[in-house]
Every structure is written in C-alpha cells, then in structure tokens.
Design a protein around this motif. Structure first.
Motif, PDB file in Angstrom:
ATOM      1  N   THR A  16      43.451  30.655 -10.334  1.00 14.77           N
ATOM      2  CA  THR A  16      44.515  31.629 -10.059  1.00 14.77           C
ATOM      3  C   THR A  16      45.892  31.164 -10.525  1.00 14.77           C
ATOM      4  O   THR A  16      46.844  31.938 -10.478  1.00 14.77           O
ATOM      5  N   GLU A  17      45.991  29.898 -10.963  1.00 15.13           N
ATOM      6  CA  GLU A  17      47.282  29.415 -11.437  1.00 15.13           C
ATOM      7  C   GLU A  17      47.611  30.032 -12.794  1.00 15.13           C
ATOM      8  O   GLU A  17      46.715  30.343 -13.587  1.00 15.13           O
ATOM      9  N   LYS A  18      48.897  30.179 -13.063  1.00 10.77           N
ATOM     10  CA  LYS A  18      49.331  30.830 -14.294  1.00 10.77           C
ATOM     11  C   LYS A  18      48.853  30.094 -15.539  1.00 10.77           C
ATOM     12  O   LYS A  18      48.591  30.700 -16.575  1.00 10.77           O
ATOM     13  N   THR A  19      48.737  28.785 -15.449  1.00  6.50           N
ATOM     14  CA  THR A  19      48.360  27.985 -16.615  1.00  6.50           C
ATOM     15  C   THR A  19      46.847  27.814 -16.773  1.00  6.50           C
ATOM     16  O   THR A  19      46.394  27.217 -17.747  1.00  6.50           O
ATOM     17  N   ASP A  20      46.062  28.313 -15.831  1.00 10.79           N
ATOM     18  CA  ASP A  20      44.605  28.181 -15.916  1.00 10.79           C
ATOM     19  C   ASP A  20      44.062  28.989 -17.098  1.00 10.79           C
ATOM     20  O   ASP A  20      44.512  30.098 -17.362  1.00 10.79           O
ATOM     21  N   ARG A  21      43.081  28.416 -17.782  1.00  8.00           N
ATOM     22  CA  ARG A  21      42.484  29.082 -18.930  1.00  8.00           C
ATOM     23  C   ARG A  21      40.957  28.980 -18.873  1.00  8.00           C
ATOM     24  O   ARG A  21      40.409  27.973 -18.430  1.00  8.00           O
ATOM     25  N   ILE A  22      40.293  30.034 -19.353  1.00  6.20           N
ATOM     26  CA  ILE A  22      38.839  30.054 -19.463  1.00  6.20           C
ATOM     27  C   ILE A  22      38.475  30.265 -20.932  1.00  6.20           C
ATOM     28  O   ILE A  22      39.041  31.122 -21.607  1.00  6.20           O
ATOM     29  N   LEU A  23      37.524  29.480 -21.414  1.00  9.77           N
ATOM     30  CA  LEU A  23      37.002  29.668 -22.767  1.00  9.77           C
ATOM     31  C   LEU A  23      35.668  30.401 -22.649  1.00  9.77           C
ATOM     32  O   LEU A  23      34.751  29.946 -21.966  1.00  9.77           O
ATOM     33  N   GLN A  47      45.459  38.472 -16.149  1.00  9.88           N
ATOM     34  CA  GLN A  47      44.189  37.754 -16.170  1.00  9.88           C
ATOM     35  C   GLN A  47      43.649  37.633 -17.597  1.00  9.88           C
ATOM     36  O   GLN A  47      43.153  36.583 -17.996  1.00  9.88           O
ATOM     37  N   LYS A  48      43.771  38.722 -18.346  1.00 10.89           N
ATOM     38  CA  LYS A  48      43.245  38.727 -19.715  1.00 10.89           C
ATOM     39  C   LYS A  48      43.917  37.669 -20.575  1.00 10.89           C
ATOM     40  O   LYS A  48      43.283  37.065 -21.455  1.00 10.89           O
ATOM     41  N   GLU A  49      45.183  37.388 -20.330  1.00 15.67           N
ATOM     42  CA  GLU A  49      45.914  36.375 -21.091  1.00 15.67           C
ATOM     43  C   GLU A  49      45.321  34.986 -20.889  1.00 15.67           C
ATOM     44  O   GLU A  49      45.531  34.096 -21.702  1.00 15.67           O
ATOM     45  N   LYS A  50      44.560  34.809 -19.821  1.00 13.38           N
ATOM     46  CA  LYS A  50      44.016  33.494 -19.499  1.00 13.38           C
ATOM     47  C   LYS A  50      42.656  33.237 -20.150  1.00 13.38           C
ATOM     48  O   LYS A  50      42.108  32.137 -20.033  1.00 13.38           O
ATOM     49  N   VAL A  51      42.112  34.246 -20.812  1.00  9.93           N
ATOM     50  CA  VAL A  51      40.767  34.136 -21.363  1.00  9.93           C
ATOM     51  C   VAL A  51      40.805  34.112 -22.883  1.00  9.93           C
ATOM     52  O   VAL A  51      41.374  34.995 -23.518  1.00  9.93           O
ATOM     53  N   GLU A  52      40.171  33.098 -23.469  1.00 12.81           N
ATOM     54  CA  GLU A  52      40.017  33.010 -24.922  1.00 12.81           C
ATOM     55  C   GLU A  52      38.564  33.298 -25.269  1.00 12.81           C
ATOM     56  O   GLU A  52      37.663  32.557 -24.872  1.00 12.81           O
ATOM     57  N   VAL A  53      38.332  34.394 -25.965  1.00 13.08           N
ATOM     58  CA  VAL A  53      36.984  34.787 -26.355  1.00 13.08           C
ATOM     59  C   VAL A  53      36.777  34.436 -27.821  1.00 13.08           C
ATOM     60  O   VAL A  53      37.576  34.825 -28.679  1.00 13.08           O
ATOM     61  N   THR A  54      35.724  33.696 -28.113  1.00 12.87           N
ATOM     62  CA  THR A  54      35.523  33.256 -29.493  1.00 12.87           C
ATOM     63  C   THR A  54      34.060  32.947 -29.776  1.00 12.87           C
ATOM     64  O   THR A  54      33.277  32.664 -28.853  1.00 12.87           O
TER      65      THR A  54
END
Length: 214
Positions: A16-23, A47-54
């Motif tokens: 939930t932190e602003k800097t958290d990221r999911i790959l 939330q979408k900004e935290k997710v990198e889809v690749t």
C-alpha cells in the motif's frame, strides 16, 4: 484473470506504500497489452501506476541493454540455420535423429546450465528416454560445442543464456529493483532458468524489508 485479481488484492492489502511496485510477467508478448488494459479496469489510477506488465524476454532485453550487454537474444528463426550447420558434426554412432540434439540441448544443456563437456558427462539425464555412455556423450557434445561456437561468432544468445546473464548481473552488481513481488502468468511455458531469474527479481527489492512471499 486470477493473476490480475491477485494483483488487485496485493495492492489493497499488502503493498500500500506509494513506492511499492509489482512486476507482472507473462510469456506471450501479445498478452501484455490485454493484461495491461484489463488491469486498468479493475485498479485505480494510483494502483495501476505501481504495476509493470511485461513479457519476460522484453524485461531482460531492457535490463541488459542498460548494462551495456554485448549480445542479441536469438530465437528459432535465427538459430535454425545454425543448427543445420552444427548438425553436420552429428556422429554416425550413436545414430540419433536431428530432433534428439535440439531436445537434449533444451532439456539438459540449457535447462541445467551446462557449459562444458565435463559437466555434461556427469549431469543426470533422467527422463530423456535413452542412456548415453561416455563415448556417446562426447560425440553428442561435439554438436553442442559447434552450435555454441556459431552462436558466439554471431553475437547471439538464446533466451536461457540471457536469463542467466541477467541473474548474474543482479547478483554481482547488487542492482536494487523496486519490486515487492513478481506475479507470473503462463507459468507452464517458462523453463528452469526463467524461474531462477524470477526468483532473483522477487528478492532484489530496494527496500530493507524482505519481499513478502505471496
């Protein structure tokens, strides 16, 4: 669908932190745009900004290019000709079909990171359906050695080689990545080297806190 809703749950309950990221990685390149669009429907903009889809290979190429990587990831359309050349070294004994060499390369040599005849001589080949004595392994290895030489001459790397190189770079450079976890789609299509890399990515968080095993 399950993976996308898992992403939503993790963002709401764990990261939930602003800097958290999911790959979020997938095997098929064409799925990336669809997954990205569908995530936009179920996630907030924040939330979408935290997710990198690749696609995993695309991530590897991008990562290695930033490290001035020397090599081009080559797929079947580029390696087919190299196999044809390497198979000129195919022994008369044991008499093996061309398909055996490609399968052995994929299932044993690449899957287990074999880089020398000595390693190949002692590696387990359980499940391959045909036993090979020392002499036979040497004859088979000559084909692999030629194929590897041809790859190197052209500056080519197979995807498994690039996965290993990316993992080595992560380990040696201590590269800190922002991912709290990695969500894997189409897991059945990934091999051992891909999962070793994914494991390294999941444990390369820049946070002092160990990434959660979710």
């Amino acid at each position: 669908v399950v993976a996308m809703h898992r992403t939503k749950w993790l963002l709401e309950n764990c990261f939930t932190e602003k800097t958290d990221r999911i790959l979020f990685v997938t095997f098929t390149t064409n799925l990336v745009a669809d997954i990205d669009a569908n995530l936009s429907r179920i996630l907030s903009a924040e939330q979408k900004e935290k997710v990198e889809v690749t696609n995993l290979d695309a991530w590897v190429r991008s990562f290695l290019e930033k490290k001035n990587y020397k090599g081009t990831i080559a797929y079947e359309e580029r390696t087919k000709e190299l196999w044809e050349e390497a198979l000129n070294f195919k022994p008369e004994e044991p008499a093996l079909p061309d398909s055996f060499f490609k399968e052995e390369w994929k299932e044993v040599v690449q899957s287990k990171g074999i880089s020398s005849f000595e390693e190949y001589l002692h590696v387990s080949r359980i499940g391959r359906g045909r036993s090979l004595d020392r002499r036979s392994r040497k004859a088979v290895w000559d084909v692999f050695a030629e194929y590897r030489r041809l790859l190197e001459d052209r500056g080519f790397k197979e995807a498994e080689d690039a996965y290993r190189d990316a993992r080595s770079e992560l380990s040696s450079s201590g590269s800190a990545l922002p991912y709290k976890c990695v969500i894997v789609d189409e897991a059945q299509d990934f091999g051992a080297e891909a999962f070793k890399l994914i494991g390294a990515l999941a444990n390369s968080s820049s946070s002092q806190e160990k990434p959660q095993n979710t």
